[in-house]
Design a protein around this motif. Structure first.
Motif, PDB file in Angstrom:
ATOM      1  N   ALA A 178       0.840  -1.211   0.000  1.00 14.78           N
ATOM      2  CA  ALA A 178       0.000   0.000   0.000  1.00 14.78           C
ATOM      3  C   ALA A 178       0.869   1.253   0.000  1.00 14.78           C
ATOM      4  O   ALA A 178       0.583   2.214  -0.731  1.00 14.78           O
ATOM      5  CB  ALA A 178      -0.935  -0.007   1.204  1.00 14.78           C
ATOM      6  N   ASP A 179       1.942   1.245   0.798  1.00 18.52           N
ATOM      7  CA  ASP A 179       2.853   2.392   0.828  1.00 18.52           C
ATOM      8  C   ASP A 179       3.544   2.593  -0.518  1.00 18.52           C
ATOM      9  O   ASP A 179       3.705   3.718  -0.990  1.00 18.52           O
ATOM     10  CB  ASP A 179       3.910   2.223   1.927  1.00 18.52           C
ATOM     11  CG  ASP A 179       3.365   2.512   3.311  1.00 18.52           C
ATOM     12  OD1 ASP A 179       2.305   3.169   3.430  1.00 18.52           O
ATOM     13  OD2 ASP A 179       4.006   2.087   4.291  1.00 18.52           O
ATOM     14  N   ALA A 180       3.965   1.494  -1.152  1.00 20.99           N
ATOM     15  CA  ALA A 180       4.628   1.594  -2.456  1.00 20.99           C
ATOM     16  C   ALA A 180       3.677   2.159  -3.504  1.00 20.99           C
ATOM     17  O   ALA A 180       4.072   3.013  -4.308  1.00 20.99           O
ATOM     18  CB  ALA A 180       5.153   0.231  -2.889  1.00 20.99           C
ATOM     19  N   LEU A 181       2.424   1.729  -3.495  1.00 21.52           N
ATOM     20  CA  LEU A 181       1.454   2.241  -4.462  1.00 21.52           C
ATOM     21  C   LEU A 181       1.155   3.714  -4.202  1.00 21.52           C
ATOM     22  O   LEU A 181       1.025   4.506  -5.151  1.00 21.52           O
ATOM     23  CB  LEU A 181       0.171   1.421  -4.432  1.00 21.52           C
ATOM     24  CG  LEU A 181       0.300  -0.046  -4.852  1.00 21.52           C
ATOM     25  CD1 LEU A 181      -1.067  -0.721  -4.854  1.00 21.52           C
ATOM     26  CD2 LEU A 181       0.966  -0.197  -6.182  1.00 21.52           C
ATOM     27  N   ALA A 182       1.070   4.099  -2.928  1.00 20.25           N
ATOM     28  CA  ALA A 182       0.838   5.508  -2.599  1.00 20.25           C
ATOM     29  C   ALA A 182       2.033   6.353  -3.016  1.00 20.25           C
ATOM     30  O   ALA A 182       1.868   7.434  -3.605  1.00 20.25           O
ATOM     31  CB  ALA A 182       0.561   5.663  -1.102  1.00 20.25           C
ATOM     32  N   ASP A 183       3.251   5.876  -2.728  1.00 22.96           N
ATOM     33  CA  ASP A 183       4.455   6.616  -3.129  1.00 22.96           C
ATOM     34  C   ASP A 183       4.535   6.747  -4.645  1.00 22.96           C
ATOM     35  O   ASP A 183       4.846   7.817  -5.176  1.00 22.96           O
ATOM     36  CB  ASP A 183       5.719   5.933  -2.605  1.00 22.96           C
ATOM     37  CG  ASP A 183       5.916   6.105  -1.112  1.00 22.96           C
ATOM     38  OD1 ASP A 183       5.190   6.914  -0.484  1.00 22.96           O
ATOM     39  OD2 ASP A 183       6.795   5.413  -0.558  1.00 22.96           O
ATOM     40  N   ALA A 184       4.255   5.660  -5.351  1.00 19.81           N
ATOM     41  CA  ALA A 184       4.305   5.694  -6.818  1.00 19.81           C
ATOM     42  C   ALA A 184       3.260   6.655  -7.373  1.00 19.81           C
ATOM     43  O   ALA A 184       3.530   7.397  -8.327  1.00 19.81           O
ATOM     44  CB  ALA A 184       4.086   4.296  -7.383  1.00 19.81           C
ATOM     45  N   THR A 185       2.088   6.685  -6.771  1.00 25.07           N
ATOM     46  CA  THR A 185       1.030   7.600  -7.214  1.00 25.07           C
ATOM     47  C   THR A 185       1.448   9.044  -6.997  1.00 25.07           C
ATOM     48  O   THR A 185       1.282   9.890  -7.883  1.00 25.07           O
ATOM     49  CB  THR A 185      -0.288   7.285  -6.472  1.00 25.07           C
ATOM     50  OG1 THR A 185      -0.664   5.936  -6.780  1.00 25.07           O
ATOM     51  CG2 THR A 185      -1.400   8.223  -6.875  1.00 25.07           C
ATOM     52  N   CYS A 186       2.010   9.336  -5.835  1.00 28.09           N
ATOM     53  CA  CYS A 186       2.480  10.705  -5.561  1.00 28.09           C
ATOM     54  C   CYS A 186       3.619  11.084  -6.500  1.00 28.09           C
ATOM     55  O   CYS A 186       3.666  12.214  -7.006  1.00 28.09           O
ATOM     56  CB  CYS A 186       2.924  10.833  -4.107  1.00 28.09           C
ATOM     57  SG  CYS A 186       1.564  10.763  -2.928  1.00 28.09           S
TER      58      CYS A 186
END
Length: 129
Positions: free
Chosen positions: A57-65
């Motif tokens: 979830a953190d990786a997807l949020a970081d990638a989205t940002c």
């Protein structure tokens, strides 16, 4: 609208700047880009398709940002048109010189930092056995 992996607050923390007025729209489009980049990735999700493992979830949020940050830096509004031409005029229409962009129609122009966030989480390259 599909899944959105980051919030305007997280985007603001990522960039160190206040989130733009249309942050929710930009984050939704960037989340679609992340989804497109992960078509062959395998990870656990809940019934809404959201990742259940905190590191994913953190990786997807970081990638989205990172994707939104990249689009803002390149002058893209999330539609992908900013990276297509080096000069555009409206009247009477004038387009010139294609810039580097995805080579195949529908291919994602994924931000380098987004790619690295997904790679570090073991989500890229996705392989189906």
């Amino acid at each position: 609208m599909g899944r959105t992996y980051a919030t305007p607050e997280r985007l603001s923390a990522w960039t160190g700047q206040p989130a733009p007025a249309d942050a929710e729209r930009l984050l939704a489009r960037a989340s679609e880009d992340v989804d497109d980049a992960l078509l062959t990735a395998v990870y656990a999700t809940d019934s809404a398709g959201m990742p259940t493992e905190p590191e994913v979830a953190d990786a997807l949020a970081d990638a989205t940002c990172a994707q939104v940050e990249y689009q803002l830096a390149t002058g893209d509004d999330g539609t992908g048109t900013a990276s297509r031409w080096d000069s555009v005029s409206i009247g009477p229409v004038s387009l010139s010189g294609r810039k580097d962009a995805p080579t195949a129609p529908g291919e994602v122009d994924l931000a380098p930092r987004a790619h690295r966030a997904l790679s570090r989480a073991g989500l890229l390259p996705g392989v189906i056995w």
